[in-house]
Design a protein around this motif. Structure first.
Motif, PDB file in Angstrom:
ATOM      1  N   ALA A 285       0.849  -1.189   0.000  1.00  0.00           N
ATOM      2  CA  ALA A 285       0.000   0.000   0.000  1.00  0.00           C
ATOM      3  C   ALA A 285       0.886   1.241   0.000  1.00  0.00           C
ATOM      4  O   ALA A 285       1.776   1.381   0.836  1.00  0.00           O
ATOM      5  N   CYS A 286       0.654   2.142  -0.939  1.00  0.00           N
ATOM      6  CA  CYS A 286       1.511   3.320  -1.052  1.00  0.00           C
ATOM      7  C   CYS A 286       1.036   4.418  -0.099  1.00  0.00           C
ATOM      8  O   CYS A 286      -0.088   4.394   0.409  1.00  0.00           O
ATOM      9  N   GLY A 287       1.913   5.385   0.110  1.00  0.00           N
ATOM     10  CA  GLY A 287       1.592   6.466   1.026  1.00  0.00           C
ATOM     11  C   GLY A 287       0.419   7.309   0.585  1.00  0.00           C
ATOM     12  O   GLY A 287      -0.308   7.870   1.419  1.00  0.00           O
ATOM     13  N   ALA A 288       0.195   7.402  -0.721  1.00  0.00           N
ATOM     14  CA  ALA A 288      -0.927   8.199  -1.217  1.00  0.00           C
ATOM     15  C   ALA A 288      -2.273   7.569  -0.878  1.00  0.00           C
ATOM     16  O   ALA A 288      -3.301   8.247  -0.864  1.00  0.00           O
ATOM     17  N   CYS A 289      -2.267   6.258  -0.597  1.00  0.00           N
ATOM     18  CA  CYS A 289      -3.508   5.523  -0.313  1.00  0.00           C
ATOM     19  C   CYS A 289      -3.665   5.127   1.160  1.00  0.00           C
ATOM     20  O   CYS A 289      -4.789   4.915   1.624  1.00  0.00           O
ATOM     21  N   TYR A 290      -2.547   5.002   1.866  1.00  0.00           N
ATOM     22  CA  TYR A 290      -2.557   4.397   3.201  1.00  0.00           C
ATOM     23  C   TYR A 290      -2.845   5.463   4.261  1.00  0.00           C
ATOM     24  O   TYR A 290      -1.949   6.065   4.826  1.00  0.00           O
ATOM     25  N   GLU A 291      -4.123   5.690   4.509  1.00  0.00           N
ATOM     26  CA  GLU A 291      -4.571   6.690   5.481  1.00  0.00           C
ATOM     27  C   GLU A 291      -4.630   6.091   6.884  1.00  0.00           C
ATOM     28  O   GLU A 291      -5.165   4.997   7.077  1.00  0.00           O
ATOM     29  N   VAL A 292      -4.082   6.811   7.861  1.00  0.00           N
ATOM     30  CA  VAL A 292      -4.091   6.356   9.254  1.00  0.00           C
ATOM     31  C   VAL A 292      -4.377   7.545  10.166  1.00  0.00           C
ATOM     32  O   VAL A 292      -4.199   8.700   9.766  1.00  0.00           O
TER      33      VAL A 292
ATOM     34  N   LEU B  52       0.800   6.877   5.905  1.00  0.00           N
ATOM     35  CA  LEU B  52       2.073   6.194   6.123  1.00  0.00           C
ATOM     36  C   LEU B  52       2.588   5.643   4.802  1.00  0.00           C
ATOM     37  O   LEU B  52       1.831   5.023   4.043  1.00  0.00           O
ATOM     38  N   ASP B  53       3.854   5.873   4.561  1.00  0.00           N
ATOM     39  CA  ASP B  53       4.552   5.249   3.445  1.00  0.00           C
ATOM     40  C   ASP B  53       5.615   4.346   4.056  1.00  0.00           C
ATOM     41  O   ASP B  53       6.751   4.747   4.272  1.00  0.00           O
ATOM     42  N   LEU B  54       5.217   3.117   4.365  1.00  0.00           N
ATOM     43  CA  LEU B  54       6.131   2.192   5.041  1.00  0.00           C
ATOM     44  C   LEU B  54       7.347   1.887   4.180  1.00  0.00           C
ATOM     45  O   LEU B  54       8.459   1.711   4.696  1.00  0.00           O
TER      46      LEU B  54
ATOM     47  N   LYS C 186       1.575  12.510   3.575  1.00  0.00           N
ATOM     48  CA  LYS C 186       0.207  12.924   3.320  1.00  0.00           C
ATOM     49  C   LYS C 186      -0.379  12.028   2.241  1.00  0.00           C
ATOM     50  O   LYS C 186       0.298  11.686   1.263  1.00  0.00           O
ATOM     51  N   THR C 187      -1.632  11.649   2.399  1.00  0.00           N
ATOM     52  CA  THR C 187      -2.286  10.850   1.374  1.00  0.00           C
ATOM     53  C   THR C 187      -2.701  11.741   0.204  1.00  0.00           C
ATOM     54  O   THR C 187      -2.577  12.968   0.243  1.00  0.00           O
TER      55      THR C 187
ATOM     56  N   ASP D 186       9.804  -2.110  -5.971  1.00  0.00           N
ATOM     57  CA  ASP D 186       8.712  -2.363  -6.906  1.00  0.00           C
ATOM     58  C   ASP D 186       7.696  -1.239  -6.676  1.00  0.00           C
ATOM     59  O   ASP D 186       7.149  -1.119  -5.582  1.00  0.00           O
ATOM     60  N   PRO D 187       7.422  -0.406  -7.653  1.00  0.00           N
ATOM     61  CA  PRO D 187       6.595   0.780  -7.416  1.00  0.00           C
ATOM     62  C   PRO D 187       5.103   0.517  -7.279  1.00  0.00           C
ATOM     63  O   PRO D 187       4.340   1.429  -6.933  1.00  0.00           O
ATOM     64  N   ARG D 188       4.663  -0.686  -7.523  1.00  0.00           N
ATOM     65  CA  ARG D 188       3.226  -0.943  -7.534  1.00  0.00           C
ATOM     66  C   ARG D 188       2.592  -0.787  -6.163  1.00  0.00           C
ATOM     67  O   ARG D 188       3.132  -1.239  -5.160  1.00  0.00           O
ATOM     68  N   CYS D 189       1.448  -0.149  -6.154  1.00  0.00           N
ATOM     69  CA  CYS D 189       0.631  -0.037  -4.943  1.00  0.00           C
ATOM     70  C   CYS D 189      -0.420  -1.132  -4.978  1.00  0.00           C
ATOM     71  O   CYS D 189      -1.149  -1.267  -5.968  1.00  0.00           O
ATOM     72  N   THR D 190      -0.507  -1.908  -3.923  1.00  0.00           N
ATOM     73  CA  THR D 190      -1.472  -3.006  -3.892  1.00  0.00           C
ATOM     74  C   THR D 190      -2.915  -2.506  -3.969  1.00  0.00           C
ATOM     75  O   THR D 190      -3.768  -3.162  -4.553  1.00  0.00           O
ATOM     76  N   MET D 191      -3.175  -1.334  -3.396  1.00  0.00           N
ATOM     77  CA  MET D 191      -4.535  -0.811  -3.407  1.00  0.00           C
ATOM     78  C   MET D 191      -4.946  -0.285  -4.780  1.00  0.00           C
ATOM     79  O   MET D 191      -6.130  -0.195  -5.091  1.00  0.00           O
ATOM     80  N   GLU D 192      -3.965   0.037  -5.611  1.00  0.00           N
ATOM     81  CA  GLU D 192      -4.247   0.597  -6.936  1.00  0.00           C
ATOM     82  C   GLU D 192      -4.054  -0.395  -8.075  1.00  0.00           C
ATOM     83  O   GLU D 192      -4.488  -0.117  -9.198  1.00  0.00           O
ATOM     84  N   SER D 193      -3.399  -1.514  -7.801  1.00  0.00           N
ATOM     85  CA  SER D 193      -3.068  -2.475  -8.861  1.00  0.00           C
ATOM     86  C   SER D 193      -4.017  -3.667  -8.805  1.00  0.00           C
ATOM     87  O   SER D 193      -3.920  -4.496  -7.900  1.00  0.00           O
ATOM     88  N   PRO D 194      -4.924  -3.811  -9.766  1.00  0.00           N
ATOM     89  CA  PRO D 194      -5.914  -4.886  -9.709  1.00  0.00           C
ATOM     90  C   PRO D 194      -5.316  -6.279  -9.813  1.00  0.00           C
ATOM     91  O   PRO D 194      -5.961  -7.257  -9.436  1.00  0.00           O
ATOM     92  N   GLU D 195      -4.073  -6.383 -10.314  1.00  0.00           N
ATOM     93  CA  GLU D 195      -3.456  -7.710 -10.429  1.00  0.00           C
ATOM     94  C   GLU D 195      -2.868  -8.198  -9.114  1.00  0.00           C
ATOM     95  O   GLU D 195      -2.369  -9.319  -9.025  1.00  0.00           O
ATOM     96  N   LEU D 196      -2.963  -7.380  -8.066  1.00  0.00           N
ATOM     97  CA  LEU D 196      -2.452  -7.743  -6.748  1.00  0.00           C
ATOM     98  C   LEU D 196      -3.585  -7.773  -5.734  1.00  0.00           C
ATOM     99  O   LEU D 196      -4.580  -7.054  -5.863  1.00  0.00           O
ATOM    100  N   PHE D 197      -3.427  -8.610  -4.720  1.00  0.00           N
ATOM    101  CA  PHE D 197      -4.395  -8.635  -3.636  1.00  0.00           C
ATOM    102  C   PHE D 197      -4.197  -7.433  -2.726  1.00  0.00           C
ATOM    103  O   PHE D 197      -3.067  -6.978  -2.513  1.00  0.00           O
TER     104      PHE D 197
END
Length: 239
Positions: free
Chosen positions: A150-157, A183-185, A175-176, A204-215
């Motif tokens: 999950a990328c920092g742009a998506c990972y709201e806490v 958080l950008d872990l 900041k998201t 690997d730049p892919r964000c799991t929340m934005e990439s449909p090929e990933l869970f």
């Protein structure tokens, strides 16, 4: 020695929705026979016996465990695996958490790390590197791959959570996309690796929340599969 790394996707497997289709997580509610078929396919795909895949229980802790051969089941209560045994594939399962694959090709020591928010905060990556050094690795030779998460742009806490993680893992606060606290872990883990002297760090730049090929656990409301990040020392190179 040649170190190999693979990250799977959710495509090409036997699982049915919502785990469709290449789910490798055995504790998410998927049909056991589907997970077993997917596991066999993974082993065949990387050219190793199925029992040479080593899995972790993954409890969001900081324990790193050294293994020197096939295991009867997932290694209990650990979030990092380390080995110097060629042909033994170490597996980290994720669906938003950060997988980190580490290897010293000269010493022939590798590690697979599952670094979720809690594990990253308490130093699971530091413990994995410590175990690698004890097995003969040198930090200045270690090569790291930080996998999809999950990328920092998506990972709201919440703000308090962000501040707490930032205190223990500097560089992770962000900041998201919505302008909220996030958080950008991966950024924090990158900084942690750099601080201890790891010079070769790939992301690997892919964000799991934005990439449909990933869970993605967050995107799919907690009911989804797990993809695998796998690292092994090519046994052919050892002959």
């Amino acid at each position: 020695m040649r170190i190999r790394r693979v990250t799977t996707t959710r495509e090409g497997g036997s699982s049915k929705a919502p785990f469709d289709s290449f789910n490798l997580g055995g504790r998410v509610g998927d049909a056991p026979e589907a997970v077993a078929a997917n596991t066999r396919k993974l082993a065949e795909g990387i050219g190793l016996p199925e029992d040479h895949l080593v899995w972790m229980e993954q409890i969001h802790g900081r324990t790193a465990t050294v293994v020197d051969g096939p295991q009867p089941g997932p290694v209990e209560a650990t979030d990092a695996l380390v080995t110097a045994q060629p042909g033994l594939a170490l597996v980290a399962l994720t669906a938003d958490c950060v997988p980190v694959l580490l290897g010293d090709p000269e010493a022939g020591v590798i590690s697979a790390v599952h670094a979720g928010r809690v594990g990253a905060r308490v130093g699971v990556l530091v413990e994995a590197l410590k175990a690698m050094r004890q097995a003969g690795a040198q930090l200045d030779r270690v090569e790291a791959l930080i996998g999809p998460a999950a990328c920092g742009a998506c990972y709201e806490v919440p703000q308090a959570m962000q501040a707490d993680v930032e205190e223990h893992l500097p560089g992770s606060a962000c900041k998201t996309r919505k302008g909220t606290t996030g958080l950008d872990l991966r950024a924090g883990l990158f900084e942690q690796l750099a601080q201890v002297g790891i010079a070769k760090i790939g992301v690997d730049p892919r964000c799991t929340m934005e990439s449909p090929e990933l869970f993605s656990h967050r995107r799919d409301n907690g009911r989804t599969g797990r993809f695998a990040s796998v690292i092994w020392i090519d046994p052919e190179e050892d002959r």
